[in-house]
Design an enzyme around this catalytic site. Structure first.
Site, PDB file in Angstrom:
ATOM      1  N   GLY A   1     -20.893 -36.383 -33.968  1.00  0.00           N
ATOM      2  CA  GLY A   1     -20.968 -35.324 -33.275  1.00  0.00           C
ATOM      3  C   GLY A   1     -22.471 -35.290 -32.428  1.00  0.00           C
TER       4      GLY A   1
ATOM      5  N   ARG B   1     -16.160 -41.331 -34.396  1.00  0.00           N
ATOM      6  CA  ARG B   1     -16.706 -40.799 -35.172  1.00  0.00           C
ATOM      7  C   ARG B   1     -15.038 -41.621 -36.251  1.00  0.00           C
ATOM      8  NH1 ARG B   1     -18.155 -36.534 -37.081  1.00  0.00           N
ATOM      9  NH2 ARG B   1     -18.893 -34.226 -35.959  1.00  0.00           N
TER      10      ARG B   1
ATOM     11  N   ASP C   1     -22.541 -39.468 -43.628  1.00  0.00           N
ATOM     12  CA  ASP C   1     -21.321 -40.334 -42.920  1.00  0.00           C
ATOM     13  C   ASP C   1     -22.000 -41.467 -42.520  1.00  0.00           C
ATOM     14  OD1 ASP C   1     -19.698 -38.429 -45.310  1.00  0.00           O
ATOM     15  OD2 ASP C   1     -18.752 -37.280 -43.303  1.00  0.00           O
TER      16      ASP C   1
ATOM     17  N   LYS D   1     -29.385 -38.643 -37.338  1.00  0.00           N
ATOM     18  CA  LYS D   1     -29.261 -37.341 -36.891  1.00  0.00           C
ATOM     19  C   LYS D   1     -28.157 -36.284 -37.532  1.00  0.00           C
ATOM     20  CE  LYS D   1     -25.161 -37.413 -35.810  1.00  0.00           C
ATOM     21  NZ  LYS D   1     -23.948 -37.019 -35.629  1.00  0.00           N
ATOM     22  N   THR D   2     -28.211 -35.206 -36.879  1.00  0.00           N
ATOM     23  CA  THR D   2     -27.035 -34.105 -37.341  1.00  0.00           C
ATOM     24  C   THR D   2     -28.153 -32.811 -36.767  1.00  0.00           C
ATOM     25  OG1 THR D   2     -25.444 -33.284 -38.465  1.00  0.00           O
ATOM     26  CG2 THR D   2     -27.743 -33.908 -39.739  1.00  0.00           C
TER      27      THR D   2
ATOM     28  N   ASP E   1     -27.217 -30.618 -38.589  1.00  0.00           N
ATOM     29  CA  ASP E   1     -26.677 -29.553 -39.588  1.00  0.00           C
ATOM     30  C   ASP E   1     -27.926 -29.368 -40.679  1.00  0.00           C
ATOM     31  OD1 ASP E   1     -24.148 -29.536 -38.196  1.00  0.00           O
ATOM     32  OD2 ASP E   1     -22.745 -30.379 -39.971  1.00  0.00           O
TER      33      ASP E   1
END
Ligand code: FBP
Length: 546
Positions: free
Chosen positions: A77, A141, A172, A198-199, A201
């Site tokens: 993402g 992805r 992941d 990175k994320t 979230d």
């Protein structure tokens, strides 16, 4: 590319760098490391990249680096700041040797396997400095996990004379980066692999990673919108707003936005799981606030719901675990059946307890849980309208309470989902600086011959000059977890800790927020102006590092 006025002005922003990364860079190695858990298994699976030391960059007199070409991949993402990781990487490898070249693989890890790439040149990169998005080279992805993919990737790596790959991704993708690093090291191919955290979230963090990039900008973007809704809500005083916030598993985003905006309710998935709460209990908690406020004439409010909630309701979590195993073992038998036949197939294969849970869920939610997974096996929670599910359950409960004489208010709900609108926002100063430093660190790890490391930058609540950059062995963050019905080595995801400072700060005041109107309106991200406004980190980071 036609540029907005903000884009034009922001292009000239020069990201600030920690002192150690400003000139020639040397390295200081720490003690050998161990994995987060399951040390023996992880050591056996990663014999070439296990136990390596932590690395810290220090200012040096001069640094020598052999010529090198580098490949870069954006994975998963989008998160604000990804372009600045690439500009930091580009500027540093060019500084080390102007002959060095940077190649971007197009649309994520799949680009490496299909040999879809472009050279990132000085002219090309200028348009992307300090911009949001991953559109410079695109993202995807595709899961890199098969030997065949690694060997296919090697062909293009050899063709372009690439010395190292930088994989910019979440837990992941960095797990896959670690597997790839180990594979290339075991084969003695001489190809290094470096990860970058990175994320949006915020769940890729641990003792070595203070925050994943993008969390800062995304939460500030959502908080601006939530604050605007709170003000609208406090002006018209007629709606309850149910806002679902992105964050596949962990509730860091929802919690950070709650700390910034002080809504009436914020559900934290990790607490729901720890207290073994049912959906009905969550609904009762919200309705208690609705009824209390209605009794004071306040028929309005704001509820934040983390998108991962559904998986954390224990009964639904147990159902998902069984569905994951069913999908892994028998998915092929039912994935092409029509919707009714699929439902019947699944019901006939579930244990009694999970069958009962499955049958009580609305059909579209049940279908989402049982069928669609992303390539990493995750339930696609962004597609599940949890905010509507909960508000409808609240409406039903309030109707029942009204009939019992326990509630006399008016309940009208509005629904929102904030996710994609934050992932490509123009990076805040924090993310612009942090990402540029991460890209610079990745280049220095490569120049120092490292593989299987993640670039890290620490001490991020201090002024940028005092930030500490370095590298952490990816194996250090790993443990064994059950995925798709099998035990696999993965980076441990960081969930909200209920005894952590951010949750405790929230828990100390939430009862007041549930009854009174305590809204705070953070306003839009500021790129120029007083440093306390423009450079402030997230409240999560500040509370965690107090
Ligand atoms: P990453 O973990 O790859 O950074 O993605 C995060 C995320 O934005 C989640 O918050 C969300 O659940 C998911 O991606 C949505 O995925 P998609 O973009 O494939 O719809």
């Amino acid at each position: 590319m036609e540029k907005s006025l903000l884009q034009q002005a922001r292009a000239s922003y020069v990201p600030k760098l920690p002192i150690a990364l400003r000139g020639a860079v040397g390295i200081k190695e720490g003690a050998p490391t161990q994995s987060a858990d399951n040390q023996e298994e992880i050591k056996t699976l990663f014999p070439n990249t296990y136990g390596m030391p932590l690395i810290e960059f220090v200012a040096a007199e001069k640094s020598d680096a052999a010529a090198m070409n580098v490949g870069v991949i954006l994975s998963g993402g989008q998160a604000p700041g990804g372009h600045n990781v690439i500009t930091g990487l580009f500027d540093t490898i060019k500084k080390l040797n102007p002959e060095n070249r940077l190649f971007g693989f197009i649309l994520g890890p799949g680009g490496l396997v299909s040999h879809n790439y472009m050279e990132i040149t000085a002219d090309f990169i200028e348009d992307y400095r300090n911009t949001g998005g991953f559109d410079m080279i695109g993202s995807g992805r595709t899961k890199l996990e098969e030997t065949e993919q690694f060997e296919k990737g090697l062909e293009i790596i050899r063709k372009l004379d690439i010395k190292a790959l930088v994989i910019i991704g979440g837990d992941d993708s960095n797990t896959n980066a670690c597997v790839l690093a180990e594979y290339y090291a075991a084969k003695q191919y001489g190809v290094q692999v470096i990860g970058c955290p990175k994320t949006i979230d915020g769940d890729l963090k641990n003792s070595q990673i203070e925050t994943s990039f993008g969390f800062d900008t995304a939460t500030k973007t959502y908080s601006e919108l939530i604050g605007n809704i709170e003000r609208d809500c406090n002006s018209a005083r007629k709606y309850w707003h149910f806002i679902k916030l992105m964050g596949r598993s962990a509730s860091h985003i929802a919690l950070e936005c709650a700390l910034q905006c002080q809504p009436n309710i914020c559900i934290v998935s990790e607490e729901v799981e720890a207290k073994d709460m049912t959906l009905n209990e969550i609904v009762e908690q919200i309705c208690t606030s609705v009824a209390y406020r209605a009794a004071n004439g306040d028929n309005f409010g704001v509820v934040l719901i983390p998108e991962g909630l559904i998986e954390f309701v224990p009964a639904i979590g147990r159902l998902i675990a069984e569905l994951n195993d069913l999908l892994a073992a028998h998915g092929a038998d039912y994935k092409d059946l029509d919707a009714d036949a699929q439902r019947q197939y699944i019901i006939s294969h579930l244990s009694d307890a999970n069958k009962a849970t499955f049958e009580t869920l609305p059909a579209d939610v049940a279908r989402q849980l049982s069928l669609d997974r992303d390539p990493h096996g995750n339930v696609q929670v962004s597609l599940i309208e949890t905010e509507k599910l909960i508000s409808e359950m609240c409406a039903a409960k309030l109707k029942q309470w009204a009939a019992e004489g326990k509630y006399t208010g008016k309940f009208a709900a509005q629904h929102h989902f904030f996710g994609y609108e934050g992932r490509c926002a123009t990076p805040s100063n924090f993310d612009a600086d942090y990402c540029y430093a991460l890209g610079t660190s990745a280049a220095q790890l490569i120049a120092n011959g490292k593989t299987g490391y993640m670039a890290v930058v620490k001490n991020t609540t201090a002024p940028v000059e005092e930030w500490q950059a370095g590298g952490v062995p990816i194996t250090m963050m790993m443990n064994m977890e059950r995925r798709n019905g099998q035990m696999k080595p993965v980076i441990r995801k960081a969930l909200v800790e209920l005894d952590g400072a951010p949750f405790k700060a929230f828990a100390a005041v939430r009862d007041t927020w549930a009854k009174e109107t305590c809204y705070v309106y953070p306003g839009p991200i500021q790129y120029w102006g007083p440093s306390e406004v423009c450079d402030r980190p997230t409240m999560t980071l500040i509370l965690e590092h107090k």
